[in-house]
Design an enzyme around this catalytic site. Structure first.
Site, PDB file in Angstrom:
ATOM      1  N   ASN A 151     -10.028   0.356   0.824  1.00  0.00           N
ATOM      2  CA  ASN A 151      -8.946   0.245   1.796  1.00  0.00           C
ATOM      3  C   ASN A 151      -9.442   0.609   3.191  1.00  0.00           C
ATOM      4  OD1 ASN A 151      -7.346  -0.271  -0.371  1.00  0.00           O
ATOM      5  ND2 ASN A 151      -5.872   1.359   0.015  1.00  0.00           N
ATOM      6  N   VAL A 152      -9.105  -0.225   4.152  1.00  0.00           N
ATOM      7  CA  VAL A 152      -9.569   0.003   5.520  1.00  0.00           C
ATOM      8  C   VAL A 152      -8.397  -0.117   6.489  1.00  0.00           C
ATOM      9  CG1 VAL A 152     -11.176  -0.741   7.313  1.00  0.00           C
ATOM     10  CG2 VAL A 152     -11.777  -1.060   4.911  1.00  0.00           C
ATOM     11  N   GLY A 212      -9.511   5.241   2.466  1.00  0.00           N
ATOM     12  CA  GLY A 212     -10.201   5.968   3.524  1.00  0.00           C
ATOM     13  C   GLY A 212     -11.622   5.494   3.748  1.00  0.00           C
ATOM     14  N   ALA A 213     -11.823   4.186   3.667  1.00  0.00           N
ATOM     15  CA  ALA A 213     -13.200   3.679   3.793  1.00  0.00           C
ATOM     16  C   ALA A 213     -13.690   3.645   5.239  1.00  0.00           C
ATOM     17  CB  ALA A 213     -13.307   2.293   3.175  1.00  0.00           C
ATOM     18  N   SER A 214     -12.795   3.795   6.212  1.00  0.00           N
ATOM     19  CA  SER A 214     -13.238   3.761   7.612  1.00  0.00           C
ATOM     20  C   SER A 214     -14.202   4.889   7.901  1.00  0.00           C
ATOM     21  CB  SER A 214     -12.042   3.902   8.558  1.00  0.00           C
ATOM     22  OG  SER A 214     -11.216   2.784   8.457  1.00  0.00           O
ATOM     23  N   HIS A 255      -8.626   9.792   4.710  1.00  0.00           N
ATOM     24  CA  HIS A 255      -7.951   8.783   5.541  1.00  0.00           C
ATOM     25  C   HIS A 255      -8.296   9.016   7.007  1.00  0.00           C
ATOM     26  CE1 HIS A 255      -4.695   7.947   2.349  1.00  0.00           C
ATOM     27  NE2 HIS A 255      -5.310   6.812   2.570  1.00  0.00           N
ATOM     28  N   ASP A 279       0.854  -1.200   0.000  1.00  0.00           N
ATOM     29  CA  ASP A 279       0.000   0.000   0.000  1.00  0.00           C
ATOM     30  C   ASP A 279       0.891   1.252   0.000  1.00  0.00           C
ATOM     31  OD1 ASP A 279      -2.450   1.341   0.153  1.00  0.00           O
ATOM     32  OD2 ASP A 279      -2.492   1.336   2.345  1.00  0.00           O
ATOM     33  N   HIS A 280       0.500   2.278  -0.737  1.00  0.00           N
ATOM     34  CA  HIS A 280       1.120   3.609  -0.684  1.00  0.00           C
ATOM     35  C   HIS A 280       2.646   3.608  -0.748  1.00  0.00           C
ATOM     36  CE1 HIS A 280      -2.286   6.225  -0.118  1.00  0.00           C
ATOM     37  NE2 HIS A 280      -2.784   5.429   0.809  1.00  0.00           N
TER      38      HIS A 280
HETATM   39  P1  13P Z   1      -8.777   4.515   6.604  1.00  0.00           P
HETATM   40  O1  13P Z   1      -7.742   4.587   7.692  1.00  0.00           O
HETATM   41  O2  13P Z   1      -9.640   5.712   6.569  1.00  0.00           O
HETATM   42  O3  13P Z   1      -9.555   3.256   6.659  1.00  0.00           O
HETATM   43  O4  13P Z   1      -7.969   4.490   5.225  1.00  0.00           O
HETATM   44  C1  13P Z   1      -7.143   3.389   4.923  1.00  0.00           C
HETATM   45  C2  13P Z   1      -6.460   3.524   3.635  1.00  0.00           C
HETATM   46  O5  13P Z   1      -6.931   4.173   2.733  1.00  0.00           O
HETATM   47  C3  13P Z   1      -5.172   2.822   3.466  1.00  0.00           C
HETATM   48  O6  13P Z   1      -4.592   3.027   2.225  1.00  0.00           O
END
Ligand code: 13P
Length: 283
Positions: A234-235, A213-215, A184, A85-86
């Site tokens: 992504n969570v 940023g689905a959280s 995020h 990721d990233h």
């Molecule tokens: P959240 O922390 O909002 O779930 O985002 C996670 C994310 O996008 C990881 O790449």
């Protein structure tokens, strides 16, 4: 079993075509890796991705976390991919590809458009040698990857549909992460995605979209995103919160000064439950 790149890409495509999404869960350590795999095993029909990526490497060390995630995926009875990721670093991408990652994200979203294209093209070229697929990002999300700052829900650099189409055509990426109001971490006020923009981006290009940023995203927003080209979400913060709340509740019960296993286990079980719930939401 560890998902290969082509297998995971097939699952991503299937999700895209049926308005579902693959979850990418961020893992930092043994307990979070175990929890993600346990959640996948509790929902065997749905593949998941362990995101053992750039930011968690700073906590756990790249090689230990990479090995941990890959070994856990291989030992699992269900389909689990491992995703970087990233990443902004091509050497890091190559190291993960060599180790056997299913997929990688090259994050050039901080760069000017043309530089993002050049960096992404190079990541796509490298990944092709290993059969891995590539996610890139266009636009910028507010918030922080590791801590929830209650960031404002205002996105400053939304993804432009026409640019997204040009970006995908020029880079040949397999999936595109977009900024459409997503943030995020948790936010002070509920996030409202720009769903019209999401539809436009999706109509303008042929690849599945990724929603970081689905959280904390209200469920109707999430469901609406799945019908507008989003096929991976992504969570992270949601899992961190589950872990911390469980640890907080367990601490007073633990034998002071010696009992740490019950704390780690409580955190792990809570992450399993949170990840399972999200997998079911996406099905
Ligand atoms: P959240 O922390 O909002 O779930 O985002 C996670 C994310 O996008 C990881 O790449």
């Amino acid at each position: 079993m560890l998902l290969t790149g082509p297998e995971a890409l097939k699952s991503l495509t299937r999700a895209y075509e049926s308005n579902r999404a693959l979850p990418g869960f961020v893992a930092y350590n043994l307990e979070t890796v175990q929890a993600i795999v346990a959640a996948a095993e509790a929902n065997p029909e749905h593949p998941v991705l362990i995101q053992a990526g750039s930011s968690p490497f700073k906590h756990a060390g790249r090689d230990p976390l990479m090995r941990l995630a890959l070994d856990a995926a291989k030992a699992s009875s269900v389909r689990v991919g491992v995703h970087l990721d990233h990443s902004r670093d091509l050497d890091e991408i190559t190291a993960c590809l060599e180790a056997g990652y299913t997929s990688v994200m090259i994050d050039g979203s901080h760069l000017p458009f043309r530089e993002n294209i050049a960096l992404t093209r190079e990541a796509v070229r490298r990944a092709a040698d290993y059969g891995a697929w590539v996610e890139a990002e266009l636009g910028a999300l507010p918030g922080d990857e590791d801590v929830s700052t209650n960031a404002s829900a205002t996105t400053t650099a939304m993804t432009e549909p026409a640019q997204a189409a040009e970006f995908v055509a020029e880079t040949d990426v397999d999936a595109l992460a977009v900024a459409v109001g997503n943030v995020h971490g948790f936010t002070a006020t509920p996030v409202r995605l720009d769903l019209d923009r999401l539809s436009e981006i999706s109509s303008a290009n042929p690849v599945p979209l990724v929603l970081h940023g689905a959280s904390g995203l209200p469920e109707p927003q999430l469901k609406a995103a799945l019908t507008r080209g989003v096929a991976k979400i992504n969570v992270n913060a949601e899992l961190r919160r589950a872990y911390l709340q469980a640890v907080q509740a367990e601490l007073p019960k633990a034998i002071p000064g010696s009992d740490v296993v019950s704390i780690w286990s409580a955190g792990r079980d809570a992450v399993t439950e949170a990840a399972s719930r999200i997998i079911r939401q996406l099905a």
